[in-house]
Design a protein around this motif. Sequence first.
Motif, PDB file in Angstrom:
ATOM      1  N   SER A 262      -7.048 -13.045   1.042  1.00 15.50           N
ATOM      2  CA  SER A 262      -7.175 -12.744   2.466  1.00 15.50           C
ATOM      3  C   SER A 262      -7.669 -11.325   2.669  1.00 15.50           C
ATOM      4  CB  SER A 262      -5.815 -12.948   3.144  1.00 15.50           C
ATOM      5  OG  SER A 262      -5.806 -12.447   4.448  1.00 15.50           O
ATOM      6  N   SER A 263      -7.107 -10.399   1.930  1.00 15.10           N
ATOM      7  CA  SER A 263      -7.519  -9.000   2.021  1.00 15.10           C
ATOM      8  C   SER A 263      -8.982  -8.833   1.622  1.00 15.10           C
ATOM      9  CB  SER A 263      -6.618  -8.154   1.126  1.00 15.10           C
ATOM     10  OG  SER A 263      -6.997  -6.811   1.170  1.00 15.10           O
ATOM     11  N   GLY A 264      -9.399  -9.544   0.577  1.00 17.37           N
ATOM     12  CA  GLY A 264     -10.792  -9.469   0.134  1.00 17.37           C
ATOM     13  C   GLY A 264     -11.763  -9.987   1.183  1.00 17.37           C
ATOM     14  N   TYR A 265     -11.438 -11.116   1.791  1.00 13.43           N
ATOM     15  CA  TYR A 265     -12.311 -11.673   2.828  1.00 13.43           C
ATOM     16  C   TYR A 265     -12.390 -10.748   4.043  1.00 13.43           C
ATOM     17  CZ  TYR A 265     -12.757 -16.215   0.520  1.00 13.43           C
ATOM     18  OH  TYR A 265     -13.051 -17.226  -0.353  1.00 13.43           O
TER      19      TYR A 265
ATOM     20  N   VAL B 160       1.307 -17.648  -2.974  1.00 16.58           N
ATOM     21  CA  VAL B 160       1.410 -16.803  -1.784  1.00 16.58           C
ATOM     22  C   VAL B 160       0.849 -15.409  -2.061  1.00 16.58           C
ATOM     23  CG1 VAL B 160       3.049 -15.694  -0.210  1.00 16.58           C
ATOM     24  CG2 VAL B 160       3.316 -18.099  -0.772  1.00 16.58           C
ATOM     25  N   VAL B 161       1.181 -14.836  -3.197  1.00 19.61           N
ATOM     26  CA  VAL B 161       0.653 -13.507  -3.537  1.00 19.61           C
ATOM     27  C   VAL B 161      -0.866 -13.573  -3.692  1.00 19.61           C
ATOM     28  CG1 VAL B 161       0.644 -11.703  -5.306  1.00 19.61           C
ATOM     29  CG2 VAL B 161       2.803 -12.687  -4.537  1.00 19.61           C
TER      30      VAL B 161
ATOM     31  N   LEU C 161      -7.542 -10.018  12.769  1.00 22.86           N
ATOM     32  CA  LEU C 161      -6.383 -10.716  13.332  1.00 22.86           C
ATOM     33  C   LEU C 161      -5.877 -11.817  12.402  1.00 22.86           C
ATOM     34  CD1 LEU C 161      -7.542 -10.966  17.047  1.00 22.86           C
ATOM     35  CD2 LEU C 161      -5.776  -9.454  16.103  1.00 22.86           C
ATOM     36  N   LEU C 162      -6.802 -12.578  11.859  1.00 24.61           N
ATOM     37  CA  LEU C 162      -6.419 -13.672  10.969  1.00 24.61           C
ATOM     38  C   LEU C 162      -5.789 -13.138   9.688  1.00 24.61           C
ATOM     39  CD1 LEU C 162      -6.341 -16.696  10.797  1.00 24.61           C
ATOM     40  CD2 LEU C 162      -8.689 -16.680   9.974  1.00 24.61           C
ATOM     41  N   HIS C 163      -6.334 -12.052   9.164  1.00 23.93           N
ATOM     42  CA  HIS C 163      -5.756 -11.435   7.970  1.00 23.93           C
ATOM     43  C   HIS C 163      -4.321 -10.982   8.240  1.00 23.93           C
ATOM     44  CE1 HIS C 163      -5.192  -8.955   4.472  1.00 23.93           C
ATOM     45  NE2 HIS C 163      -5.139  -7.854   5.195  1.00 23.93           N
ATOM     46  N   SER C 164      -4.103 -10.385   9.396  1.00 23.34           N
ATOM     47  CA  SER C 164      -2.741  -9.960   9.767  1.00 23.34           C
ATOM     48  C   SER C 164      -1.804 -11.166   9.859  1.00 23.34           C
ATOM     49  CB  SER C 164      -2.752  -9.221  11.100  1.00 23.34           C
ATOM     50  OG  SER C 164      -3.453  -8.017  10.993  1.00 23.34           O
ATOM     51  N   ASP C 165      -2.298 -12.249  10.440  1.00 18.57           N
ATOM     52  CA  ASP C 165      -1.487 -13.468  10.553  1.00 18.57           C
ATOM     53  C   ASP C 165      -1.143 -14.039   9.174  1.00 18.57           C
ATOM     54  OD1 ASP C 165      -1.577 -13.281  13.299  1.00 18.57           O
ATOM     55  OD2 ASP C 165      -3.106 -14.846  13.551  1.00 18.57           O
ATOM     56  N   VAL C 166      -2.129 -14.068   8.291  1.00 22.63           N
ATOM     57  CA  VAL C 166      -1.895 -14.601   6.949  1.00 22.63           C
ATOM     58  C   VAL C 166      -0.874 -13.730   6.213  1.00 22.63           C
ATOM     59  CG1 VAL C 166      -2.945 -14.982   4.675  1.00 22.63           C
ATOM     60  CG2 VAL C 166      -4.098 -15.807   6.734  1.00 22.63           C
ATOM     61  N   ASP C 167      -1.047 -12.416   6.283  1.00 22.95           N
ATOM     62  CA  ASP C 167      -0.083 -11.525   5.630  1.00 22.95           C
ATOM     63  C   ASP C 167       1.324 -11.740   6.181  1.00 22.95           C
ATOM     64  OD1 ASP C 167      -1.692 -10.348   3.770  1.00 22.95           O
ATOM     65  OD2 ASP C 167      -1.766  -8.382   4.737  1.00 22.95           O
TER      66      ASP C 167
ATOM     67  N   THR D 197       6.733 -13.615   5.500  1.00 20.16           N
ATOM     68  CA  THR D 197       7.808 -14.425   6.071  1.00 20.16           C
ATOM     69  C   THR D 197       8.218 -15.538   5.111  1.00 20.16           C
ATOM     70  OG1 THR D 197       7.011 -13.951   8.297  1.00 20.16           O
ATOM     71  CG2 THR D 197       8.478 -15.835   8.056  1.00 20.16           C
ATOM     72  N   PHE D 198       7.221 -16.173   4.509  1.00 20.06           N
ATOM     73  CA  PHE D 198       7.498 -17.240   3.541  1.00 20.06           C
ATOM     74  C   PHE D 198       8.331 -16.713   2.378  1.00 20.06           C
ATOM     75  CE2 PHE D 198       6.571 -19.789  -0.186  1.00 20.06           C
ATOM     76  CZ  PHE D 198       6.769 -21.076   0.288  1.00 20.06           C
ATOM     77  N   ILE D 199       7.949 -15.552   1.849  1.00 14.47           N
ATOM     78  CA  ILE D 199       8.684 -14.963   0.735  1.00 14.47           C
ATOM     79  C   ILE D 199      10.115 -14.634   1.156  1.00 14.47           C
ATOM     80  CG2 ILE D 199       8.836 -12.935  -0.765  1.00 14.47           C
ATOM     81  CD1 ILE D 199       5.708 -12.989  -0.817  1.00 14.47           C
ATOM     82  N   ALA D 200      10.260 -14.046   2.348  1.00 11.23           N
ATOM     83  CA  ALA D 200      11.589 -13.653   2.816  1.00 11.23           C
ATOM     84  C   ALA D 200      12.491 -14.858   3.081  1.00 11.23           C
ATOM     85  CB  ALA D 200      11.459 -12.812   4.080  1.00 11.23           C
ATOM     86  N   LEU D 201      11.939 -15.902   3.660  1.00 14.18           N
ATOM     87  CA  LEU D 201      12.758 -17.055   4.036  1.00 14.18           C
ATOM     88  C   LEU D 201      13.091 -17.984   2.868  1.00 14.18           C
ATOM     89  CD1 LEU D 201      11.162 -18.100   7.441  1.00 14.18           C
ATOM     90  CD2 LEU D 201      13.362 -16.965   7.082  1.00 14.18           C
ATOM     91  N   PHE D 202      12.110 -18.195   1.993  1.00 22.16           N
ATOM     92  CA  PHE D 202      12.274 -19.232   0.974  1.00 22.16           C
ATOM     93  C   PHE D 202      12.486 -18.694  -0.439  1.00 22.16           C
ATOM     94  CE2 PHE D 202       9.767 -21.114   4.433  1.00 22.16           C
ATOM     95  CZ  PHE D 202      10.646 -22.104   4.820  1.00 22.16           C
TER      96      PHE D 202
END
Length: 122
Positions: free
Chosen positions: A84-87, A77-78, A51-57, A62-67
Amino acid sequence: MIVERRLEKIREGVLNLHNIAKKSVEMFIEGLRGNDEVRKKLEDLEVKADLLHSDVDYDCITFIALFQPVARDLRFVVGMMKISSGYERITDLTLEVGYYYCDDDELLAIFEEMRRSLVEMF
């Protein structure tokens, strides 16, 4: 100001994933020894990590799209998405290993040494 708050939220999510992954690495040996309570805790940690990984992604995309970040912020961010994926993958693997049962003391000693090395890396 908004950019910094968004980046901080991403950073906190990855740090939480770090703690979950570390905790799962610390516990998986007991699962190998047949401790069903630990196996249940590993399952819970894996669900939290998913769940946390999905939230981080989501936050990163969203950050990339907005800013439309460039340079440092985009690299950050990348990088956070990859970390996040590794953890999240670590929690998957510790759960998988924790489901097995091992009663060989020599093999458990090898696993314990491996666990110690992994915890040191965290």
